[in-house]
Design a protein around this motif. Structure first.
Motif, mmCIF file in Angstrom:
data_model
loop_
_atom_site.group_PDB
_atom_site.id
_atom_site.type_symbol
_atom_site.label_atom_id
_atom_site.label_comp_id
_atom_site.label_asym_id
_atom_site.label_seq_id
_atom_site.Cartn_x
_atom_site.Cartn_y
_atom_site.Cartn_z
ATOM 1 N N UNK A 160 -39.038 -53.488 -19.333
ATOM 2 C CA UNK A 160 -39.143 -54.825 -18.765
ATOM 3 C C UNK A 160 -37.827 -55.569 -18.998
ATOM 4 N N UNK A 161 -37.347 -56.251 -17.996
ATOM 5 C CA UNK A 161 -36.095 -56.976 -18.188
ATOM 6 C C UNK A 161 -35.668 -57.713 -16.948
ATOM 7 N N UNK A 162 -34.471 -58.292 -16.981
ATOM 8 C CA UNK A 162 -34.089 -59.295 -16.008
ATOM 9 C C UNK A 162 -33.255 -58.854 -14.830
ATOM 10 N N UNK A 163 -33.008 -57.538 -14.660
ATOM 11 C CA UNK A 163 -32.176 -57.130 -13.521
ATOM 12 C C UNK A 163 -33.010 -56.987 -12.256
ATOM 13 N N UNK A 164 -32.606 -57.699 -11.212
ATOM 14 C CA UNK A 164 -33.212 -57.493 -9.898
ATOM 15 C C UNK A 164 -32.124 -57.048 -8.934
ATOM 16 N N UNK A 165 -32.525 -56.195 -7.987
ATOM 17 C CA UNK A 165 -31.557 -55.643 -7.039
ATOM 18 C C UNK A 165 -32.064 -55.848 -5.617
ATOM 19 N N UNK A 166 -31.167 -56.353 -4.788
ATOM 20 C CA UNK A 166 -31.442 -56.505 -3.356
ATOM 21 C C UNK A 166 -30.529 -55.506 -2.657
ATOM 22 N N UNK A 167 -31.109 -54.604 -1.866
ATOM 23 C CA UNK A 167 -30.266 -53.532 -1.361
ATOM 24 C C UNK A 167 -30.556 -53.164 0.088
ATOM 25 N N UNK A 168 -29.504 -52.786 0.780
ATOM 26 C CA UNK A 168 -29.653 -52.285 2.144
ATOM 27 C C UNK A 168 -29.611 -50.764 2.151
ATOM 28 N N UNK A 169 -30.016 -50.154 1.058
ATOM 29 C CA UNK A 169 -30.112 -48.693 0.972
ATOM 30 C C UNK A 169 -31.213 -48.350 -0.018
ATOM 31 N N UNK A 181 -34.327 -45.290 -17.469
ATOM 32 C CA UNK A 181 -33.294 -45.075 -18.487
ATOM 33 C C UNK A 181 -32.362 -46.286 -18.624
ATOM 34 N N UNK A 182 -32.603 -47.275 -17.803
ATOM 35 C CA UNK A 182 -31.805 -48.510 -17.881
ATOM 36 C C UNK A 182 -32.428 -49.371 -18.969
ATOM 37 N N UNK A 183 -31.820 -49.381 -20.123
ATOM 38 C CA UNK A 183 -32.514 -49.886 -21.315
ATOM 39 C C UNK A 183 -32.690 -51.397 -21.351
ATOM 40 N N UNK A 287 -22.269 -46.756 -9.133
ATOM 41 C CA UNK A 287 -22.627 -46.805 -10.546
ATOM 42 C C UNK A 287 -22.344 -48.175 -11.174
ATOM 43 N N UNK A 288 -21.425 -48.927 -10.592
ATOM 44 C CA UNK A 288 -20.996 -50.180 -11.210
ATOM 45 C C UNK A 288 -22.076 -51.250 -11.239
ATOM 46 N N UNK A 289 -23.069 -51.125 -10.391
ATOM 47 C CA UNK A 289 -24.092 -52.162 -10.388
ATOM 48 C C UNK A 289 -24.822 -52.155 -11.739
ATOM 49 N N UNK A 290 -25.267 -50.987 -12.148
ATOM 50 C CA UNK A 290 -25.953 -50.889 -13.441
ATOM 51 C C UNK A 290 -24.983 -51.184 -14.594
#
Lengths: 477, 477
Positions: A160-169, A181-183, A287-290
């Motif tokens: 659980x955490x605060x990253x949200x992603x809006x993506x066109x893919x 695995x995104x801690x 990879x840079x987004x994460x």
């Protein structure tokens, strides 16, 4: 696109109808959506719809939507494109005003698909239905119990955490990226697909005021509403970092995109100007987004760009300075008092970058005690704003050895810290990285990536300070 | 520095004396060197030397070198700096003319160390001894049974292969890098340390004619002999790729280097010019040495810069084009015949980048058969010079599924191929990468790194062709 709060039905739906194959065990389809909603503990009712199936994962399957008696807020349509218009008509009759259209075969496949998409949009408009998609994975919002992703992924919940992603893919989706695995935790992923209706601006506006979202990542190839994107992004980015990867910087790529998304991207220089003005943090590879988001999710904002370095070899200290200069940081000059403290620990330590190598080659020293003292000096030095740590693991230096050091760091994080680890086994290096991150300090796959992330954080902090100064001056004028 | 072949004693020594702690089980020291020489199956005699120890790992320890009766070609000195001059005197008396001085506390620690190093050099010159070091790990040449590295590393042998590295830092050494995970094979690593005698030019010249070395990687912070480096590098790079990371590009870093190596680096622009003229392939971060060398060790040289792309999502195809353009490649235009073949496989495949996504979303298709056919089209298309592959792994697409495809690729590698894999588990992605590499196709941690490596290969091939054209014209004139 002007209904306030109209996206709520997608993100907090009270009942969900799922259209598509209800074959249990198959890797793709409506049954996967049903199973995942159940696994995530979705709190509303799930209505699987299929003309011939009768049950799926213990639930009754309805032959069509109009036989459902309960309230349905959202439809997830994972059928062939052929079935979509009729389903949307049914949605209209049933009063379902939010649809995630997973089905492909629309604008992305060329002229005949564009025709189909036009038809879809016409039906949706006539019926007052908002659409995410088509050709999409839709929404993945695991902590809220919501997923429309029609593919098996092989894990349960990301932290659980605060990253949200809006993506066109789809490649940031849970079936493509190891989100578990995104801690530092995932809030919401929205795949926009062909973006026939709801676009990145709508989602950015929504997530901008979503309390569970603290950092927003975006992947876009084009925008239909550059002016509105700039306006909303400027507003959102003054509160939350907005990180964006723009696919198709080159004209060659723009040409190729015209075929795969059915739309033309503008010139990259325009996007660059837009990003700058809106305060969007621009990144340049998948990879840079994460990697970039990690430092924003976990570290305090620095007061300046003066870097402190603890390295275990002179050469990595040097490479770290090179990376720092390329990313707008400078090597901090330690105070005389810091130099004295370092010298008191070991005479070879009185320099910057602090190189622990020579001292640790001496027999019998307590490496971790030295490490801790060097960290304390940098954390207390008034000339240092942010810190890079280099850590080593081997058969004789174990990850757990850093436990005391990392706990101390976690308790004293007044400046942002990033890390890079190395050692003679990639598995141990990964273990040390995970151990570092379990103490809230982000670990990077290279020194350069660590410093790039820090550079973004420094510039974001600078912009925020400037904006505050401007406000303060305006108020006192 | 003008003795021809004078480095042979370091690389093929007939007997080795090891000085330093002979405490078995300790992570650092002479005993580690002895143990490793034994483990590697070194063919000559090993003479441990220590004033008080009597036996180490089953070998007799000699109280001093002069009591050794056999021939000693090389001394490995892992003692305190205090003991070094006396040991070198003994070497002189014994006729040992090659010494690896692991001991630190010399020029790298400041003025008093510089004095010690001057003394060391004076003794060595007077006695006709060549030195690697001081402050070094020395030589790691596992397939020849030679290692002077005084640290435990936790693995035995890296795969046999053609990569040799000349470095002014220890971080490419076997105790720092997982060389055994480098699947295309290590020949020789030389750590130059403070470089009081033997330098990167000597080593480059030696490895240039070493038949076991096919690709040379370098990490340098400075050179004492720029003109000679350029001359030798130009010669070597016309036969073997020479890849170099230059630490200390920024003036800030150059300043810091002055303290950690005891020497001043020149301006970066001069190094850049030198590299260009000498045909040295310049890289910009630590990880790139391994990543770049892989494509040179495994792939044929391309005839041009026209890239063929197989991706599994449109977005990664787009990002691949962006990376290609940044690295001097262009998206190849497929022939009409290729387009027809692709269309015959599936109508959604007739485009470039070839995007397998839409086709594989269709139920029941044989993904791997499609993959193979797309690969064949690119391998046969006369407008394509090099190929990027995107592969996916998940709970329903396993690495072994690619076996047939990869075997076919390995048997038909007429153009260079690089790959990047993704999926919802980093462990599976690593497994797929390893599986790809076991078929001779290098796998990269990102699309960008894959394309960067290909860009280096393309430019190297161009330079080689130009040089050959020039030679041909000169001969026919």
């Amino acid at each position: 696109m002007d209904l306030p709060g109209s996206l709520v039905r997608f993100f907090r739906p009270g009942g969900i109808a799922v259209f598509g194959s209800m074959m249990e065990g198959w890797f793709f389809g409506g049954a996967v959506v049903v199973k995942e909603l159940q696994a995530l503990g979705y709190g509303g009712r799930i209505y699987p719809i299929h003309p011939s199936a009768s049950r799926v994962y213990g639930l009754k399957v309805y032959p069509d939507l109009l036989q459902v008696e309960g309230v349905v807020d959202m439809a997830v349509i994972a059928t062939s494109y052929r079935a979509v218009p009729e389903i949307l008509e049914a949605c209209g009759k049933k009063g379902v005003s939010a649809a995630v259209v997973i089905a492909d075969g629309f604008a992305e496949v060329g002229p005949e698909g564009i025709g189909r998409q036009d038809e879809l949009v016409a039906v949706a408009k006539a019926r007052g239905i908002r659409i995410i998609g088509p050709n999409t994975l839709g929404i993945y919002r695991p902590q809220e119990g919501i997923s429309t992703v029609p593919y098996e992924k092989g894990y349960h919940l990301p932290p659980r955490g605060g990253l949200s992603i809006i993506t066109q893919t789809g490649i940031y989706g849970p079936q493509a990226a190891a989100l578990n695995e995104y801690r530092f935790g995932i809030s919401t992923i929205i795949d926009l697909g062909n973006m026939c209706d709801i676009d990145e601006v709508d989602c950015l506006e929504y997530l901008g005021s979503d309390p569970d979202t603290t950092v927003i990542g975006m992947y876009i190839e084009h925008t239909r509403r550059p002016r509105k994107l700039m306006e909303i992004a400027a507003e959102v980015s003054s509160n939350k970092p907005v990180i964006c990867l723009k696919g198709g910087r080159s004209s060659e790529a723009a040409h190729a995109m015209a075929s795969h998304t059915g739309s033309i991207a503008g010139q990259d220089v325009l996007y660059d100007a837009l990003f700058r003005q809106a305060g969007i943090i621009r990144i340049f590879e998948y990879e840079d987004l994460m990697l970039t988001s990690k430092v924003f999710l976990t570290q305090p904002l620095p007061r300046g760009n003066r870097l402190g370095i603890i390295s275990l070899t002179g050469a990595m200290g040097i490479q770290c300075i090179d990376a720092a200069v390329e990313n707008g940081l400078v090597l901090g000059r330690l105070t005389g008092s810091s130099m004295e403290k370092l010298h008191a620990v070991h005479h070879t330590l009185a320099g910057h970058p602090i190189d622990l190598g020579p001292a640790t080659a001496a027999n019998g020293i307590d490496f971790f005690a030295y490490y801790m003292k060097c960290f304390e000096v940098l954390m207390e030095d008034e000339n240092i704003d942010c810190i890079y740590l280099n850590t080593y693991i081997s058969s004789y230096l174990e990850a757990e050895g850093y436990a005391h050091v990392f706990r101390h760091m976690a308790d004293n994080l007044r400046k942002p810290v990033v890390s890079w680890s190395y050692g003679p086994s990639s598995e141990s290096v990964r273990r040390l990285g995970a151990f570092t991150e379990s103490h809230g300090i982000p670990a990077y796959p290279s020194t350069r990536k660590a410093i790039e992330a820090l550079g973004h954080l420094v510039r974001y902090a600078q912009r925020k300070r400037q904006a505050e100064d401007t406000r303060t001056r305006a108020m006192s004028a």
